[in-house]
Design a protein around this motif. Structure first.
Motif, PDB file in Angstrom:
ATOM      1  N   ALA A 165      18.904 -12.555  -2.456  1.00 55.09           N
ATOM      2  CA  ALA A 165      19.929 -13.594  -2.362  1.00 55.09           C
ATOM      3  C   ALA A 165      21.321 -12.983  -2.438  1.00 55.09           C
ATOM      4  O   ALA A 165      22.236 -13.401  -1.712  1.00 55.09           O
ATOM      5  CB  ALA A 165      19.738 -14.616  -3.474  1.00 55.09           C
ATOM      6  N   ALA A 166      21.503 -11.992  -3.289  1.00 57.62           N
ATOM      7  CA  ALA A 166      22.811 -11.329  -3.397  1.00 57.62           C
ATOM      8  C   ALA A 166      23.165 -10.631  -2.095  1.00 57.62           C
ATOM      9  O   ALA A 166      24.312 -10.701  -1.617  1.00 57.62           O
ATOM     10  CB  ALA A 166      22.781 -10.337  -4.558  1.00 57.62           C
ATOM     11  N   ARG A 189      25.375 -15.693 -10.163  1.00 60.54           N
ATOM     12  CA  ARG A 189      24.827 -16.950  -9.656  1.00 60.54           C
ATOM     13  C   ARG A 189      23.655 -16.746  -8.698  1.00 60.54           C
ATOM     14  O   ARG A 189      22.811 -17.635  -8.570  1.00 60.54           O
ATOM     15  CB  ARG A 189      25.924 -17.742  -8.933  1.00 60.54           C
ATOM     16  CG  ARG A 189      27.003 -18.287  -9.856  1.00 60.54           C
ATOM     17  CD  ARG A 189      28.145 -18.879  -9.046  1.00 60.54           C
ATOM     18  NE  ARG A 189      29.221 -19.381  -9.882  1.00 60.54           N
ATOM     19  CZ  ARG A 189      29.280 -20.613 -10.379  1.00 60.54           C
ATOM     20  NH1 ARG A 189      28.303 -21.474 -10.105  1.00 60.54           N
ATOM     21  NH2 ARG A 189      30.286 -20.987 -11.125  1.00 60.54           N
ATOM     22  N   SER A 190      23.588 -15.604  -8.014  1.00 60.75           N
ATOM     23  CA  SER A 190      22.508 -15.382  -7.054  1.00 60.75           C
ATOM     24  C   SER A 190      21.175 -15.227  -7.789  1.00 60.75           C
ATOM     25  O   SER A 190      21.119 -14.663  -8.884  1.00 60.75           O
ATOM     26  CB  SER A 190      22.795 -14.142  -6.199  1.00 60.75           C
ATOM     27  OG  SER A 190      23.052 -13.021  -7.022  1.00 60.75           O
ATOM     28  N   ILE A 199      24.286 -13.096   0.521  1.00 60.28           N
ATOM     29  CA  ILE A 199      25.629 -13.640   0.301  1.00 60.28           C
ATOM     30  C   ILE A 199      26.690 -12.724   0.901  1.00 60.28           C
ATOM     31  O   ILE A 199      27.665 -13.184   1.520  1.00 60.28           O
ATOM     32  CB  ILE A 199      25.871 -13.835  -1.206  1.00 60.28           C
ATOM     33  CG1 ILE A 199      25.034 -15.013  -1.723  1.00 60.28           C
ATOM     34  CG2 ILE A 199      27.351 -14.077  -1.497  1.00 60.28           C
ATOM     35  CD1 ILE A 199      25.079 -15.178  -3.228  1.00 60.28           C
ATOM     36  N   LEU A 231      29.453 -14.245  -8.148  1.00 61.30           N
ATOM     37  CA  LEU A 231      28.433 -14.329  -7.111  1.00 61.30           C
ATOM     38  C   LEU A 231      27.171 -13.588  -7.528  1.00 61.30           C
ATOM     39  O   LEU A 231      26.049 -14.060  -7.291  1.00 61.30           O
ATOM     40  CB  LEU A 231      28.974 -13.752  -5.803  1.00 61.30           C
ATOM     41  CG  LEU A 231      30.039 -14.593  -5.085  1.00 61.30           C
ATOM     42  CD1 LEU A 231      30.641 -13.813  -3.917  1.00 61.30           C
ATOM     43  CD2 LEU A 231      29.444 -15.904  -4.592  1.00 61.30           C
ATOM     44  N   THR A 242      27.547 -20.192  -3.307  1.00 57.96           N
ATOM     45  CA  THR A 242      26.130 -20.129  -3.707  1.00 57.96           C
ATOM     46  C   THR A 242      25.445 -21.490  -3.672  1.00 57.96           C
ATOM     47  O   THR A 242      24.226 -21.563  -3.818  1.00 57.96           O
ATOM     48  CB  THR A 242      26.016 -19.563  -5.136  1.00 57.96           C
ATOM     49  OG1 THR A 242      26.841 -20.330  -6.035  1.00 57.96           O
ATOM     50  CG2 THR A 242      26.461 -18.109  -5.168  1.00 57.96           C
ATOM     51  N   CYS A 243      26.199 -22.569  -3.468  1.00 56.60           N
ATOM     52  CA  CYS A 243      25.595 -23.904  -3.407  1.00 56.60           C
ATOM     53  C   CYS A 243      25.049 -24.151  -2.000  1.00 56.60           C
ATOM     54  O   CYS A 243      25.811 -24.117  -1.026  1.00 56.60           O
ATOM     55  CB  CYS A 243      26.628 -24.972  -3.767  1.00 56.60           C
ATOM     56  SG  CYS A 243      26.029 -26.660  -3.564  1.00 56.60           S
TER      57      CYS A 243
END
Length: 606
Positions: free
Chosen positions: A545-546, A539-540, A549, A536, A494-495
Motif C-alpha cells: 500500500a505504501a 496510515r498505509s 501511494i 502516509l 489514503t482514504c
C-alpha cells in the motif's frame, strides 16, 4: 459589539433589558393581531412564529443575548412565512417551482432551527393545506404528498416522520369527530378520508413501508368497530395503496385483506348491519371489493390520475436523480398504537430530543438561535465575507460530531451552485486553524466523499481542488497550519473514497523557497513534505500500500527526486528503531525503493 454588550452589567444594563423586553412584548402583541389563526396557535405553543421580536424567557437575562435572539428569530419568522406562502400556491401546474422555493427556504431554515423543527414547521403548514379542505381535489392533495416526499429525500427522514405522525394525529381527531356527528359524508368524515388518502399516497410514492398502511387499517377498525365512515376509509386505503401493496409488499397485502375481510364479515353478521341498511350496503360493497382484490380483478385505475406526479418525482430537477424508493422511512413501532421512540427516526431526533441540526454549539442548551450568532461573528472575524461561507462555517463549527457536521454541511452546500466547492474550502480553512491536527475534519471529508453519486464524486473533486489551492499557498503558512495541512492531505490520499493522488504535491511552489523541488527540503515546505510522508507511511496498511501511494510520482521527475531527498534526509532519521516498528520500516523501504527505482529508470531513459 455583541461581546461587549454581553460583558456589560449594572443598573444601566438592566434598564436597557427591561426596555427591550417591553418593546419585544409590545411588538409580539401587534403581530398576534396580524397573524392568522394558524400563526397565533403556533406562537402559543412556543414556536416563535407570531413575532420576529419575541425574546424567549431564558434569553431575557442578557441584553446581548436578547438582541442576538431577536435577530435570529426575525430571520426564522420570515422563512416560516415564506413556507406558508409556498403552501398557499401549490397546484398541479406549479409543482416544480413550488418544490424549488420550498427547498431553498428549508435550506436556510434548517441551519437555524434544526431538521426536526423545520420538518414540524413545514407539516404544520402543509398538512392543513392538504387535508383540512373537505372539497380539495385529490390531485392537489397528491401534489402536497409529492412535496413531502421531495423534502424527505433531500433533507432527511425527519420530514417523512413528521408527515406520518401529524397525519395520524389528524386522522384520529377527525375520525372521532365524524363518529360523534354520525354523518358519513360530513366535513369531518371527508377530512378523515383526506388524511387516509395523504398517508396512502406517501406509501405509493415510495417513502412509507407497507407495515404503516396495515397499522393504519388496524386503527380504522380498532376494537372491531365498523361503521359507514370506517368502511369508506378502508376502501380509500385500498384505492390508493392497494396497487403498491400488491406489487411490492404481497405479504402485508395478504394480511391486510384477511384482517379487513374478517372484520367486515363479523360486522355483516351482527345486529349493527341489518338487512337493507346503508351500513349493510357499504359492507357488502367492501366485501365484493376484497374478493375482487384476491382474484386480481381490480385494476386500481384511481392511481392512473397520479401518473404525472409520479413522472415528476422521477425527473424533478430539484431531486437531482435521487429516487424516493431509495429513501424509505423505517417505522420500528406500531403506528397509531404505540408512541414513536424518542430517537426516531434514526439520524433525526424526536421532538423531545435536542435537534442535531439545531445545536450549533457543543454543550449549548439554547440551540442554534443562541449559538449561531457568535459563530457567525467568528466567521466574519476570520474574513469569511460571503453569507454562504459564513453559513458553512457555522454548520461545521456548531456540529455535535463529524456525521452531524457532514449532514449540516451538505444541507448548506445544496443552497448554492458553488456550495460544494465552498464547503471543501471551509473544511480546509477550519482544519489549518486548529492548534494541533484534528481528525474531526478528515472524518467529515470521508463521510462527504462516501455519499452516493453524484454528490460523493463532487465532494471528492472539490476537496482535491481545495488541497491544490492550499498547497500553492503553503510556503506562507506557520508551523501549526503546515502540520495540520500535511495531516489532512495525507488523510485524503489514503482514504479510498476521496482518492486524492500524492502527485498533487507538484503544485507546491518550490521556487518560493529559493530552489527547485530537489533543493527545497528545509523550512516550511520541508516540514510539510516530511510530515506528509510520515503520515502516509503510518496510515498505509502494508508495504504494498505504501508503494502504491508513492507510485503516481512516476510522471514528475523533479518532484520525485525532491521527495526522495525528503525521505532520506528528513523522514529516515526520525524513524524508531527497526526492532520496535518492523512494519513501519518495511513500508518505508517499499516507498523509498519505489522512488529510487523510478528515479534510476528515468535517468536510464534519459
Amino acid at each position: 459589539e455583541s461581546e461587549e454588550e454581553l460583558s456589560e452589567g449594572g443598573d444601566e444594563g438592566e434598564e436597557e433589558e427591561d426596555k427591550e423586553q417591553e418593546e419585544a412584548e409590545g411588538e409580539d402583541d401587534e403581530a398576534d393581531d396580524d397573524d392568522d389563526a394558524g400563526g397565533a396557535s403556533a406562537s402559543k405553543s412556543g414556536t416563535g412564529q407570531s413575532s420576529g421580536s419575541y425574546v424567549p424567557p431564558h434569553l431575557r437575562g442578557t441584553g446581548g443575548g436578547a438582541k442576538a435572539a431577536v435577530a435570529v428569530s426575525q430571520s426564522v419568522v420570515l422563512l416560516r412565512r415564506q413556507l406558508r406562502g409556498v403552501m398557499n400556491r401549490v397546484t398541479e401546474g406549479n409543482l416544480d417551482p413550488s418544490s424549488r422555493e420550498l427547498s431553498a427556504a428549508l435550506s436556510q431554515l434548517i441551519p437555524e432551527v434544526g431538521t426536526s423543527s423545520a420538518a414540524e414547521d413545514l407539516l404544520k403548514l402543509l398538512l392543513p393545506a392538504a387535508v383540512n379542505d373537505p372539497n380539495i381535489s385529490v390531485l392537489v392533495l397528491g401534489c402536497h404528498a409529492a412535496l413531502v416526499v421531495t423534502m424527505h429525500v433531500l433533507f432527511g427522514a425527519a420530514f417523512g416522520a413528521a408527515a406520518l405522525l401529524q397525519g395520524g394525529a389528524c386522522l384520529g381527531r377527525s375520525l372521532s369527530l365524524a363518529e360523534a356527528s354520525g354523518e358519513a359524508t360530513g366535513d369531518d368524515s371527508r377530512i378523515a378520508k383526506n388524511c387516509v388518502s395523504f398517508e396512502s399516497l406517501l406509501f405509493s410514492f415510495g417513502i412509507l413501508p407497507g407495515k404503516a398502511i396495515f397499522d393504519m387499517v388496524r386503527f380504522i377498525f380498532e376494537g372491531g368497530i365498523v361503521s359507514e365512515i370506517r368502511v369508506e376509509l378502508a376502501l380509500t386505503t385500498l384505492r390508493y395503496a392497494g396497487r403498491g401493496l400488491r406489487a411490492e409488499h404481497p405479504e402485508d397485502f395478504r394480511e391486510l385483506l384477511a384482517f379487513v375481510t374478517s372484520t367486515a364479515s363479523g360486522a355483516r353478521s351482527s345486529a349493527a348491519a341489518p338487512e337493507g341498511s346503508d351500513m349493510r350496503t357499504r359492507i357488502d360493497y367492501l366485501l365484493r371489493e376484497l374478493q375482487d382484490l384476491k382474484n386480481n380483478k381490480v385494476s386500481f385505475t384511481a392511481m392512473d390520475r397520479f401518473e404525472a406526479i409520479r413522472s415528476w418525482l422521477k425527473t424533478a430537477p430539484v431531486l437531482g436523480g435521487k429516487k424516493a424508493a431509495e429513501h424509505p422511512l423505517a417505522v420500528p413501532f406500531k403506528y397509531l398504537e404505540e408512541e414513536a421512540p424518542s430517537n426516531w427516526p434514526l439520524g433525526a431526533p424526536g421532538a423531545g430530543a435536542k435537534s442535531r441540526l439545531g445545536a450549533t454549539c457543543k454543550g449549548s442548551s439554547t440551540g442554534s438561535a443562541a449559538g449561531a450568532e457568535p459563530l457567525r461573528a467568528l466567521a466574519i472575524q476570520q474574513r469569511l465575507s460571503t453569507e454562504l461561507r459564513q453559513s458553512l462555517f457555522v454548520a461545521v463549527m456548531g456540529a455535535e460530531d463529524f456525521e452531524h457536521a457532514a449532514e449540516r454541511l451538505s444541507h448548506v452546500a445544496l443552497t448554492a451552485k458553488a456550495g460544494v466547492a465552498e464547503a471543501c474550502l471551509i473544511l480546509f480553512h477550519c482544519a489549518i486553524r486548529e492548534k494541533a491536527p484534528n481528525p474531526f475534519y478528515e472524518h467529515i471529508c470521508e463521510v462527504l466523499c462516501s455519499r452516493p453519486a453524484p454528490w460523493g464524486k463532487k465532494f471528492s473533486h472539490c476537496l482535491k481542488r481545495a488541497a491544490v489551492q492550499h498547497l500553492q499557498q503553503a510556503h506562507t503558512y506557520g508551523l501549526r497550519a503546515t502540520v495540520a495541512l500535511a495531516e489532512l492531505i495525507a488523510a485524503l490520499i489514503t482514504c479510498p473514497a476521496s482518492a486524492v493522488p500524492l502527485a498533487i504535491v507538484r503544485f507546491v511552489r518550490f521556487g518560493e523557497a529559493g530552489g527547485g523541488a530537489g533543493k527545497a527540503v528545509g523550512g516550511v515546505l520541508g516540514l510539510l513534505l516530511r510530515h506528509m510522508a510520515e503520515s502516509l507511511l503510518k496510515r498505509s496498511a502494508d508495504a504494498d500500500a505504501a508503494a502504491a501511494i508513492f507510485e503516481p510520482l512516476t510522471k514528475y521527475e523533479d518532484v520525485r527526486e525532491g521527495l526522495l531527498l525528503v525521505v532520506d534526509g528528513l523522514v529516515k532519521p526520525r524513524l524508531p528503531p527497526k526492532a520496535e516498528e518492523p512494519l513501519l520500516w518495511e513500508k518505508f523501504r517499499a516507498a523509498r525503493r519505489k522512488l529510487a527505482t523510478l528515479a534510476t529508470v528515468a535517468k536510464d531513459q534519459a
